[in-house]
Design an enzyme around this catalytic site. Structure first.
Site, PDB file in Angstrom:
ATOM      1  N   THR A   1       1.649  19.433  14.535  1.00 30.62           N
ATOM      2  CA  THR A   1       0.750  19.021  13.462  1.00 30.62           C
ATOM      3  C   THR A   1      -0.069  20.223  13.011  1.00 30.62           C
ATOM      4  O   THR A   1      -0.425  21.072  13.822  1.00 30.62           O
ATOM      5  CB  THR A   1      -0.193  17.886  13.924  1.00 30.62           C
ATOM      6  N   GLY A   2      -0.330  20.300  11.714  1.00 30.45           N
ATOM      7  CA  GLY A   2      -1.122  21.420  11.217  1.00 30.45           C
ATOM      8  C   GLY A   2      -0.634  21.913   9.877  1.00 30.45           C
ATOM      9  O   GLY A   2      -0.073  21.153   9.082  1.00 30.45           O
TER      10      GLY A   2
ATOM     11  N   ARG B   1       6.942  18.913  -2.405  1.00 27.73           N
ATOM     12  CA  ARG B   1       6.732  19.716  -1.203  1.00 27.73           C
ATOM     13  C   ARG B   1       7.132  18.955   0.061  1.00 27.73           C
ATOM     14  O   ARG B   1       6.873  17.775   0.211  1.00 27.73           O
ATOM     15  CB  ARG B   1       5.263  20.128  -1.120  1.00 27.73           C
TER      16      ARG B   1
ATOM     17  N   THR C   1      -1.378  14.099  10.758  1.00 27.13           N
ATOM     18  CA  THR C   1      -0.006  13.834  11.195  1.00 27.13           C
ATOM     19  C   THR C   1      -0.027  13.235  12.594  1.00 27.13           C
ATOM     20  O   THR C   1      -0.840  13.613  13.430  1.00 27.13           O
ATOM     21  CB  THR C   1       0.794  15.147  11.199  1.00 27.13           C
TER      22      THR C   1
ATOM     23  N   GLY D   1       1.806  23.092   7.799  1.00 30.37           N
ATOM     24  CA  GLY D   1       3.245  23.022   7.968  1.00 30.37           C
ATOM     25  C   GLY D   1       4.027  24.234   7.535  1.00 30.37           C
ATOM     26  O   GLY D   1       5.052  24.575   8.141  1.00 30.37           O
TER      27      GLY D   1
ATOM     28  N   GLY E   1       6.912  19.429   4.325  1.00 33.23           N
ATOM     29  CA  GLY E   1       6.336  20.196   5.414  1.00 33.23           C
ATOM     30  C   GLY E   1       7.248  20.282   6.621  1.00 33.23           C
ATOM     31  O   GLY E   1       8.458  20.057   6.539  1.00 33.23           O
ATOM     32  N   ASP E   2       6.652  20.570   7.757  1.00 31.29           N
ATOM     33  CA  ASP E   2       7.445  20.804   8.965  1.00 31.29           C
ATOM     34  C   ASP E   2       7.862  19.524   9.680  1.00 31.29           C
ATOM     35  O   ASP E   2       8.868  19.520  10.399  1.00 31.29           O
ATOM     36  CB  ASP E   2       6.666  21.693   9.939  1.00 31.29           C
TER      37      ASP E   2
END
Length: 309
Positions: A226-227, A203, A175, A229, A205-206
């Site tokens: 980032t990571g 799906r 990301t 999520g 994510g964040d």
């Protein structure tokens, strides 16, 4: 509040299992050069008195166009072999925000997110609707083959061969994001991603969720995450950092470290980049490494990859 820097820009290209030996010399050189180009794209705007939001968007566009990262060109594949991209921007002056999820043809999703903020009455658009809005806005489109790269296909094939049930939590996250403070004291954040390899069932994510992976508030700070999520969503990471900075009168770097510690306690890994109202900028991460860089009116550009840099 004493100002640390007239303007500041921080960028990231993902966090995860990024250790010495995981990258060959050519890959490492290419990634460092891309981070440097992103810093220069945003810094060129800030040096001339441009807006934080313009700088953050410009930096992210550079990283979206670079196949080293999981955003725009180089985005990962879903379990079914598609590419679905997410992005968000937020203006700390007004707390206006725009985001998109499940975009399939927009060359630079971060710019589409900004159009959602500025040219629609909404904050978040998804999938077919977001693609339609992009075409209506006249944004540059690209064929699916332009986004796809062989390494991302190999990663999906490896995931399936290993029999992982849902998605890959081990590969390097890619990301991308940027946070900026301009010389007028305004803040902005921008984030863009292809999600996670092998994601299913639409799906999200964040990254496109305001307050989770992206947030900016002139009173507190700007954050791009980032990571993993799912954990960043549960901890509402970006807003939590800004809330601690604003309400608890805690510096953004201290707040970032505390919130990332909480993410780790939940079982999540990754990192954040931040910039505060005084121009303090930096990062916090609990993964082995994080592609990252920083430049300001008071300091030369610096880029880093590994945890011990």
């Amino acid at each position: 509040m004493k100002t640390v820097a007239d303007w500041t820009l921080v960028v990231h290209g993902g966090a995860g299992i990024i250790e010495q030996g995981n990258l060959n010399p050519e890959e490492e050189r290419s990634i460092r050069e891309a981070l440097s180009r992103a810093l220069e794209a945003g810094a060129a705007i800030l040096r001339e008195g441009g807006a934080a939001l313009d700088a953050a968007e410009a930096a992210v566009r550079v990283l979206e166009d670079d196949p080293n990262f999981n955003a725009g060109r180089g985005s990962v594949f879903t379990y079914d072999g598609a590419i679905e991209m997410d992005a968000a921007v937020m203006d700390g002056r007004t707390r206006d925000a725009g985001a998109v999820t499940g975009v399939t043809r927009t060359r630079n999703p971060v710019t589409l997110a900004r159009r959602v903020m500025e040219d629609s009455p909404h904050v978040l658009l998804s999938r077919d609707g977001a693609d339609t809005f992009s075409r209506e806005q006249g944004l540059e489109q690209a064929d699916a083959d332009w986004f796809a790269i062989a390494e991302r296909r190999r990663q999906l094939d490896e995931l399936k061969a290993q029999g992982d049930a849902y998605f890959d939590a081990r590969m390097k996250y890619g990301t991308v994001g940027a946070v900026a403070r301009d010389r007028f004291g305004h803040l902005a954040a921008a984030t863009s991603t292809g999600g996670i390899t092998g994601k299913r069932w639409g799906r999200i994510g964040d990254s496109p969720l305001i307050g989770a992976g992206t947030y900016a508030d002139d009173r507190a700070g700007a954050v791009s995450a980032t990571g993993s999520g799912e954990y960043f969503i549960r901890a509402v990471v970006a807003h939590e950092i800004c809330a601690r900075a604003r309400i608890a009168d805690e510096g953004v770097l201290s707040a970032s470290r505390a919130v990332m510690k909480d993410v780790g306690a939940l079982g999540g890994t990754g990192g954040v980049i931040v910039v505060g109202p005084d121009g303090t900028g930096g990062w916090a991460f609990n993964s082995a490494g994080m592609y990252r860089g920083k430049v300001s009116s008071e300091s030369d550009p610096v880029v880093a990859i590994y945890g011990d840099e």
